[in-house]
Design a protein around this motif. Sequence first.
Motif: not given
Length: 780
Positions: A313-314, A329-331, A337-339
Amino acid sequence: MNRIVLTFIALIASMLLLPLTVSAQGMGAAAPGGAAAAPTAPAPIGPSIQNVTTPGAGGDAGSRPSIRNAPAAPAAGAPRGELEPADRPELKAPGAAPATADVNQRNEFQDFVTQSVGRALPLFGYDLFTGVPTTFAPVDRVPVTPDYMIGPGDEILLRGWGQVDIDFRAVVDRNGAINIPKVGTFNVAGLRYQDLEGHLKTSIGRIFRNFELNVTLGALRSIQVFVVGNARRPGSYTVSSLSTLVNTLFASGGPSVSGSMRHIQLKRSDKVVTEFDLYDLLLKGDKSKDVALLSGDVIYIPPIGQLVAISGSVNRPAIFETKGKTTLDDLIALAGGLTTTAAGQKVSVERIFERKVRKVDEFALDQVGLARELNDGDLIRVFALSAKFDNAVTLRGNVAAPARYPWREGLRVKDVIPGKDALIVPDYWIKRNLAVGSVPGGAGAGGLRTDVKRLLPEINWDYAVIERLNPADLTTRLIPFNLGKAMLGEDPEQNLVLLPGDVITVFSQDDIQVPVAKRTKYVRVEGEFRVAGLYQTQPGETLRQLVSRVGGATPDAYFFGAEFTRERTRLEQQKQLDAMLDRMTQDLERTSAAKITTALTPEDAANATTQAATQRAIIERLRALKATGRIVLEIPPGTSSVGDLPDIVLDDNDRIFVPSRPSTVNVLGAVYSQGSFSYRPDRRLEEYLRLAGGPTRDADEGSIYLLRADGSVISNRQSGWLSGGWLSGGFSGTKLMPDDTIVVPELFERFSWTKELKDWTQIFSQFGIGIAAIKVLKGF
């Protein structure tokens, strides 16, 4: 002496009157793309010549100097920096395979991720180069930037007007200079495009005055660069001098699946001029490290760096190349970002330890977890949010608003279904609102009588159910309850307490069949009744009871000819009728094929084909007939009492029609005079046949039958085994009733198959279409 002095003074004056000032117009730097258009050049007044003339005395327009070598000059005021179509350098890439040749290629880590995730993840950014060079536009028709460096091979277009007419194309030679006839040679290599016009105007102004000058670039030089390393199509490329690092990357198809997207180097004279990160371009739109290329530059694409993958879920699940220290956090930021539906508690991390084993870890999505560093080969899974509602109960089925409702402690059925209005589905009101458009006679064959009916299935008040998941063993438990008692408060025990996750289902009487006595039924009473109309029946009410309740029949009622039809029976009859016609069709095709096959002569085969066509036409016309659903009531002839009506329990959509007493008897078929004859109680069947002239020569007297007004059938063949009662005296002596129909079939000796249809007419009468079937067969 004075004349000589005056002549000398005039000569000096004529030289001094030559243009003394140089206009400052056109001296400004050209804006990118030629935003600052040059002033419109006036058409030449005097004649033009192909070389430089000496300045004429007195500035006479007819002797104005002209510098030309171009057969056609560009339009005055053309945008500066726009390339001319002549001599355009085209992009010359190596004769390699198309750019899409290795689009479907995958590296080893992609296969590794596919085996773990169950689906392929793309390498981020590599699809940017899909379709190159078909999507790559060469840079030979774009505006020249102000900082473009003039070099050997560039074409310079000069246009001047005023005291000198200039229309000249000059190409910068290998020494970096251009030569303008009768003006001189000027070194322009290394000049920026924005300084070129001022430099040339100053140089030409040393010879001429009072003129305007416009300078632009024509065909630009081509340069040769090299793309090496892990490129899709490494090699030597001849590109426009306007090309930059990014332009040439597109031309070469970009990095291969084993090439880096983040450390692309531009080398010049054994020095790294810039290191370009394509992620900056893709994620931030940052192209600041893109530089213009010079001849001999080398673009080097190193091997791909460390890789990590993120799925689930990204917004951008993919495989990313990391650069330096990369945290979780960088990845997630690289993945967009998250969906919206991602679970925000934790992620799963599959990691390779010391290139020996794989292990699974979990990182919390808090400050500490997001700061954890990722390793080469990590695979992160982001879970989706659970579909479970923690505090909801669901209402569905035959209700006004199927929805989820918030649960609270002590919530009961009546809280979710507060009133009867909550059980009226929206379609009811839609159909009810359409009633204003009803027009008498406009609602089909039945007119308005068919509009008075149930608009939707009614509620099953006796049964509703709650579906509840048992958390102990995850089985679904059904808890039935009486909906009517729960809502009306008659039985508090039926107003059940609800738990989170419960699903309440409300059924209609069509969803689950209820007893006949509990179903609402409508019956149409038509004809000779004192109060004909549409009536709602009482539970278990019979035909006799209903007729008595509505006031009985009129004195003109003819009960023997009553037509009682039932919708359920009509559907069943139609099903049987269709099946019978299907069997007839199969028999027809089988027998006709056999006859054609066994025909001895062409005439026999043609006759068989004609017979088959006629038989198919008969069947098609019979298919147009529809069953009526009529039920024979077996009312005694001559009765006029409601008490003689049968005690048949009424069903929904039943119809009873009692005609007025007719005064005729019908004779159809193979008789000399078909028609209707006046009814007389003392006349018998044979007498009506005599009135019709008797059977014709083609009549099948052994198959004559009587279609009674009540829908029953009596045939001549029955007279041999039926006896007694009102049939005593034989078939020919049968007493008739008004509206009876005598049918005399034909022999049908033309076709053996058609001969059998005389028996089918009696069968058709059982479907309430006897007379219609006779008329169909009469035409063949």
